[in-house]
Scaffold this motif. Structure first.
Motif, PDB file in Angstrom:
ATOM      1  N   ARG A 150       1.102  -1.321  -0.173  1.00 57.21           N
ATOM      2  CA  ARG A 150      -0.321  -0.171   0.268  1.00 57.21           C
ATOM      3  C   ARG A 150       0.768   0.954   0.092  1.00 57.21           C
ATOM      4  N   VAL A 151       2.065   0.828   0.667  1.00 57.82           N
ATOM      5  CA  VAL A 151       2.844   2.164   0.936  1.00 57.82           C
ATOM      6  C   VAL A 151       3.987   2.629  -0.257  1.00 57.82           C
ATOM      7  N   THR A 152       4.090   1.675  -0.985  1.00 63.35           N
ATOM      8  CA  THR A 152       4.755   2.229  -2.517  1.00 63.35           C
ATOM      9  C   THR A 152       3.501   2.113  -3.419  1.00 63.35           C
ATOM     10  N   GLY A 153       2.751   1.320  -3.557  1.00 60.52           N
ATOM     11  CA  GLY A 153       1.969   1.205  -4.136  1.00 60.52           C
ATOM     12  C   GLY A 153       2.562   0.683  -5.679  1.00 60.52           C
ATOM     13  N   SER A 154       3.696  -0.281  -5.798  1.00 62.04           N
ATOM     14  CA  SER A 154       4.279  -1.338  -6.354  1.00 62.04           C
ATOM     15  C   SER A 154       4.302  -2.979  -5.952  1.00 62.04           C
ATOM     16  N   ASP A 155       4.224  -3.494  -6.868  1.00 57.57           N
ATOM     17  CA  ASP A 155       3.963  -5.008  -6.877  1.00 57.57           C
ATOM     18  C   ASP A 155       5.564  -5.847  -6.936  1.00 57.57           C
ATOM     19  N   THR A 156       6.720  -4.974  -6.609  1.00 59.53           N
ATOM     20  CA  THR A 156       8.266  -5.516  -6.889  1.00 59.53           C
ATOM     21  C   THR A 156       7.648  -6.696  -5.356  1.00 59.53           C
ATOM     22  N   GLY A 157       8.826  -7.090  -5.145  1.00 57.34           N
ATOM     23  CA  GLY A 157       9.216  -8.262  -4.856  1.00 57.34           C
ATOM     24  C   GLY A 157       9.664  -7.025  -3.363  1.00 57.34           C
ATOM     25  N   LEU A 158      10.523  -8.017  -2.073  1.00 59.01           N
ATOM     26  CA  LEU A 158      10.813  -7.445  -1.105  1.00 59.01           C
ATOM     27  C   LEU A 158      12.377  -8.150  -0.059  1.00 59.01           C
ATOM     28  N   ARG A 159      12.362  -7.605   0.949  1.00 62.42           N
ATOM     29  CA  ARG A 159      13.812  -9.096   1.505  1.00 62.42           C
ATOM     30  C   ARG A 159      13.246  -8.687   2.504  1.00 62.42           C
ATOM     31  N   SER A 160      13.547  -9.926   3.258  1.00 60.79           N
ATOM     32  CA  SER A 160      13.448 -10.331   4.672  1.00 60.79           C
ATOM     33  C   SER A 160      14.596 -10.333   5.045  1.00 60.79           C
ATOM     34  N   LEU A 161      14.453  -9.848   6.296  1.00 59.62           N
ATOM     35  CA  LEU A 161      16.047  -9.699   6.820  1.00 59.62           C
ATOM     36  C   LEU A 161      15.617 -10.782   8.317  1.00 59.62           C
ATOM     37  N   SER A 162      16.655 -10.999   8.689  1.00 58.72           N
ATOM     38  CA  SER A 162      16.582 -12.067   9.857  1.00 58.72           C
ATOM     39  C   SER A 162      16.148 -11.987  11.076  1.00 58.72           C
ATOM     40  N   PRO A 163      15.227 -12.496  11.781  1.00 59.78           N
ATOM     41  CA  PRO A 163      14.913 -12.127  13.224  1.00 59.78           C
ATOM     42  C   PRO A 163      16.181 -11.835  14.597  1.00 59.78           C
ATOM     43  N   ALA A 164      16.732 -12.367  14.118  1.00 63.30           N
ATOM     44  CA  ALA A 164      17.339 -11.856  15.086  1.00 63.30           C
ATOM     45  C   ALA A 164      18.508 -10.848  15.088  1.00 63.30           C
ATOM     46  N   ASN A 165      17.863  -9.973  13.717  1.00 60.50           N
ATOM     47  CA  ASN A 165      19.070  -8.724  13.229  1.00 60.50           C
ATOM     48  C   ASN A 165      18.918  -8.149  14.705  1.00 60.50           C
ATOM     49  N   SER A 166      19.778  -7.069  15.353  1.00 57.29           N
ATOM     50  CA  SER A 166      20.064  -6.076  16.026  1.00 57.29           C
ATOM     51  C   SER A 166      19.539  -5.072  14.520  1.00 57.29           C
ATOM     52  N   LEU A 167      18.427  -4.234  15.653  1.00 58.20           N
ATOM     53  CA  LEU A 167      17.884  -2.682  14.848  1.00 58.20           C
ATOM     54  C   LEU A 167      18.519  -2.113  15.030  1.00 58.20           C
ATOM     55  N   ALA A 168      19.611  -1.633  16.299  1.00 58.65           N
ATOM     56  CA  ALA A 168      21.420  -0.432  16.116  1.00 58.65           C
ATOM     57  C   ALA A 168      22.041  -0.925  14.866  1.00 58.65           C
ATOM     58  N   ASP A 169      22.231  -2.395  14.748  1.00 57.14           N
ATOM     59  CA  ASP A 169      23.791  -3.531  14.110  1.00 57.14           C
ATOM     60  C   ASP A 169      23.005  -2.676  12.750  1.00 57.14           C
ATOM     61  N   LEU A 170      21.875  -3.058  12.513  1.00 56.93           N
ATOM     62  CA  LEU A 170      21.256  -2.124  11.033  1.00 56.93           C
ATOM     63  C   LEU A 170      21.087  -1.026  10.259  1.00 56.93           C
ATOM     64  N   ALA A 171      20.932  -0.184  10.982  1.00 51.21           N
ATOM     65  CA  ALA A 171      21.085   1.031  10.698  1.00 51.21           C
ATOM     66  C   ALA A 171      22.319   1.341  10.506  1.00 51.21           C
ATOM     67  N   ALA A 172      23.819   1.008  11.783  1.00 56.00           N
ATOM     68  CA  ALA A 172      24.934   1.026  11.526  1.00 56.00           C
ATOM     69  C   ALA A 172      25.143   0.374   9.855  1.00 56.00           C
ATOM     70  N   SER A 173      24.440  -1.047   9.286  1.00 53.98           N
ATOM     71  CA  SER A 173      25.489  -1.699   8.669  1.00 53.98           C
ATOM     72  C   SER A 173      24.826  -0.906   6.819  1.00 53.98           C
ATOM     73  N   ARG A 174      25.200  -2.173   6.366  1.00 55.90           N
ATOM     74  CA  ARG A 174      24.844  -0.400   4.562  1.00 55.90           C
ATOM     75  C   ARG A 174      24.130  -1.718   3.521  1.00 55.90           C
ATOM     76  N   ASP A 175      23.262  -2.239   4.942  1.00 56.86           N
ATOM     77  CA  ASP A 175      22.293  -3.593   4.097  1.00 56.86           C
ATOM     78  C   ASP A 175      20.878  -2.971   3.480  1.00 56.86           C
ATOM     79  N   ILE A 176      20.351  -1.522   4.124  1.00 60.24           N
ATOM     80  CA  ILE A 176      19.902  -0.868   3.869  1.00 60.24           C
ATOM     81  C   ILE A 176      19.543  -0.146   2.534  1.00 60.24           C
ATOM     82  N   LYS A 177      19.164  -0.171   1.238  1.00 62.24           N
ATOM     83  CA  LYS A 177      19.821  -0.105  -0.019  1.00 62.24           C
ATOM     84  C   LYS A 177      18.552   1.566  -0.249  1.00 62.24           C
ATOM     85  N   PRO A 178      18.696   1.991  -1.595  1.00 63.17           N
ATOM     86  CA  PRO A 178      17.623   2.816  -1.678  1.00 63.17           C
ATOM     87  C   PRO A 178      16.407   2.110  -2.570  1.00 63.17           C
ATOM     88  N   GLY A 179      15.723   2.683  -2.385  1.00 62.48           N
ATOM     89  CA  GLY A 179      13.723   2.478  -2.677  1.00 62.48           C
ATOM     90  C   GLY A 179      13.626   0.835  -2.398  1.00 62.48           C
TER      91      GLY A 179
END
Length: 719
Positions: A150-179
């Motif tokens: 709904r928020v992207t209005g797109s039928d493109t796929g998405l990525r599932s991240l590990s449930p054991a991820n630390s959100l603080a570490d995720l913010a400091a990583s390079r795993d988040i890609k644009p768009g």
């Protein structure tokens, strides 16, 4: 050269090494890596190594049986699935890409629950991150997909991240890609303190907003009480069951619905809490309202509840409780262990303690005055409709040696019985039952321990904290039998989509700074189903353990072998693992300890046997894995140019012997040879030709057809 663990051999060195192996190459089973040992403290005690060997032999047997009998012997109960998908096929459960088609299927019957959907959508648009909290069976996963669509209005796929991820570490990583859009299903929590978490989550929100990306997290109900996440949480609930029912019946793919539905059917629909149950009722309409009504009545659940409603005597209850953890073992074995459960109950009674149920006023059924009179004929009367006797042989046994076994009518009844035991009985049953289970975790009988692990995994659906604290944490640091039982329990927990992240988190908690026994247990647990679901994370942690102490490194390499063995019939996972090892070897500096450890892991993969039958695993992968020759050829080239080359030549000869009668053997061996030759210099290739020619004169390999394939591999065995 002896000082260089990864030096390239000179011409003829391979032949010399095969004929007269020097001390730098460890023999089979030696984990020293050829290094001199100066103190006993530097190696595990012999009994520790023997214990670990027995543990991995047990684990290999069970994983082999799981593969042959199609994933843990039995069908997976998907009754707890949300919006039409179960544990085995839940999109987003395993980290990685989620295809648009998978999301379409998950949202096939989806209906926005109001008003929580609108609140979550507004929060996601504002903060680019939202946490959906609520019951695991309330459709949170489907809700996360719908929000991101709904928020992207797109039928493109998405990525599932590990449930054991630390959100603080995720913010400091390079795993988040644009768009991009991301989801974390069944988030298991943080290890950082609240202040660090709060800062990290704000930073993650800013990172997502700056890159135009979005993240939806699903988590348990108590997550909203945590200070660091409170501002991002939206309590989630399932849509009204009757509204969902009518919504599903109006869809083009819905079955024809009669104008006048039975009043009982609509009444039972209003009582449903899980969207999956509503959808099952709609699916039942395709066969008529009576079939749908039968589905809603849930005869198995009513049968189990009615049995417990009669408040069975201890003589009837205890055998059923024992069977919940020993389903399908031979009757003689079951009788022996179920009598021991009665003895544990009597021992507890003799302490004179007052049951917890009596102290807090709860109406739990007491078990005073146990008289244990088990007879084989009594099963026909004491558990009608729940239990039956059948004759069958055990896995891999001669059918002529079949024997009587007591089994539940279905895996679902077993789960329901454990649920009723947990809901109705208190300390006076569960204390002696835990003592009994701990004793069973010590027995030599692997079939008994496997069923105990399966039962404890079912109990974890109702009492995860109790199972973890009172059983798994203790067993994980015990002897080999206990540690194998623990690893199997975590594997079986992964049959439940919502327990899989918890199983992963528990296993991960033992990998570092919890002692060598728990680290070995962690390595064992990361094989099988957990390694399949969290393939990259599991490989990363096992690779981390290969760099630790000798005992932990040896266990981690054994686990890597088991992961590849269980992936034999999953080409994409097998290729992923071979590419991972290739990348690890290429990324280590030459003449380094890390490279030496990586090569030792690789040679064990090349020496591995098939899990389901005799024969080397590389031969099976070469014949059945797309691109297998390319990946295995690269590994063989790397190992042949190291001190493990003699073992690599032996593995290569065994593979050629296994492929000699394969119609496709010439083609795959030719491709293997091309890959290996491209990675060697002419001098190294000549040395391999001489060495392989010498090795094939050994009685083990001097078999018609093997030399012909060797000539295909190398072009010629002569200079």
């Amino acid at each position: 050269m002896a000082d260089d663990p990864v030096a390239e051999p000179e011409e003829g060195a391979l032949q010399e090494q095969w004929q007269n192996p020097g001390p730098e190459e460890p023999p089979e089973g030696d984990d020293s890596g050829g290094r001199p040992r100066t103190a006993d403290a530097e190696r595990p005690e012999p009994n520790e190594k023997e214990e670990d060997d027995r543990g991995y032999d047990d684990l290999r047997r069970v994983l082999g049986q799981q593969t042959v009998h199609n994933n843990f012997y039995a069908s997976v109960d998907a009754s707890g699935a949300a919006f039409g998908f179960g544990a085995a096929a839940s999109p987003g459960l395993a980290p990685g890409s989620v295809a648009p088609a998978e999301i379409d299927e998950a949202l096939r019957f989806y209906l926005d629950p109001r008003p929580c959907f609108d609140e979550a959508l507004a929060r996601l648009r504002a903060e680019h991150i939202v946490v959906l909290t609520g019951r695991h069976d309330s459709g949170r996963a489907a809700g996360s997909f719908a929000l991101l669509r709904r928020v992207t209005g797109s039928d493109t796929g998405l990525r599932s991240l590990s449930p054991a991820n630390s959100l603080a570490d995720l913010a400091a990583s390079r795993d988040i890609k644009p768009g991009q859009t991301y989801v974390i299903l069944d988030y298991v929590g943080e290890t950082h303190v609240d202040a660090v978490q709060a800062f990290g989550i704000r930073r993650l929100s800013e990172e997502l907003r700056g890159k135009g990306s979005y993240l939806v997290i699903t988590a348990a109900e108590d997550t909203q009480r945590r200070l660091a996440l409170r501002d991002y949480c939206v309590p989630w609930h399932a849509p009204d069951p009757l509204e969902l029912f009518h919504h599903c019946t109006r869809l083009p793919s819905a079955p024809d619905v009669p104008a006048d539905l039975p009043e009982e059917l609509l009444q039972r629909v209003t009582e449903l809490r899980r969207p999956a149950d509503v959808i099952a009722a709609v699916a039942g309409l395709a066969q008529g309202p009576e079939v749908a009504l039968k589905t809603l009545r849930d005869s198995d659940r009513e049968l189990v509840r009615n049995w417990f409603h009669k408040e069975p005597a201890a003589g009837d209850l205890l055998p059923l409780a024992a069977l919940a953890f020993l389903d399908g073992v031979p009757e003689r074995t079951f009788e022996q262990h179920s009598v021991q459960l009665g003895a544990h109950v009597r021992d507890w009674e003799q302490t004179g303690e007052i049951p917890v149920a009596e102290l807090d006023g709860a109406g739990a059924t007491a078990l005073r005055g146990v008289v244990f009179r088990q007879t084989r004929a009594r099963w026909k009367e004491q558990a009608v409709g729940l239990v039956r006797a059948e004759r069958r042989a055990g896995p891999g046994e001669d059918p002529g040696r079949s024997e009587r076994r007591i089994v539940f009518h279905s895996p679902r009844i077993r789960e329901l019985v454990i649920g009723e035991l947990h809901d109705l009985y208190g300390y006076e049953l569960w204390y002696p039952l835990r003592q009994w289970l701990s004793g069973l975790a010590l027995v030599d009988d692997l079939d008994v321990r496997t069923e105990v692990a399966r039962g404890v995994a079912l109990l974890a659906r109702h009492a995860l904290v109790e199972v973890d604290e009172n059983l798994l944490q203790i067993w994980s640091a015990g002897i080999s039998c206990q540690r194998v039982t623990t690893a199997l329990t975590l594997q079986f927990m992964c049959e439940d989509a919502h327990l899989a992240p918890q199983a992963w988190n528990i296993a991960l908690g033992w990998a570092d700074r919890k002692g060598p026994e728990r680290a070995v247990t962690s390595a064992m647990a990361l094989t099988g189903r957990i390694g399949s679901l969290y393939r990259l994370d599991a490989l990363n942690w096992l690779w981390f353990l290969t760099q630790r102490g000798e005992r932990m490194a040896f266990a981690a390499r054994r686990s890597l072998v088991l992961l590849l063995q269980t992936a034999e019939r999953e080409p994409d996972r097998a290729v992923f693992m071979l590419r991972y090892v290739r990348t690890r070897i290429a990324g280590t500096p030459r003449r380094s300890t890390a490279r030496s450890q990586a090569l030792r892991a690789a040679v064990q993969l090349l020496e591995a046997q098939q899990l389901e039958g005799p024969g080397p695993l590389p031969a099976a992968l070469l014949g059945g894995l797309p691109g297998g020759a390319r990946h295995l050829g690269s590994l063989w080239t790397s190992v042949l140019l190291s001190v493990c080359r003699r073992r690599a030549v032996g593995a290569l000869c065994r593979t050629l012997v296994a492929l000699r009668d394969d119609p496709a053997g010439v083609d795959v061996v030719g491709e293997l040879g091309e890959t290996m030759r491209a990675g060697m210099s002419p001098r190294q290739w000549g040395a391999l030709r001489k060495d392989l020619s010498t090795a094939l004169n050994h009685p083990e390999f001097e078999i018609p057809g093997a030399r012909r394939l060797a000539e295909v591999l190398l072009g010629s065995l002569r200079n």
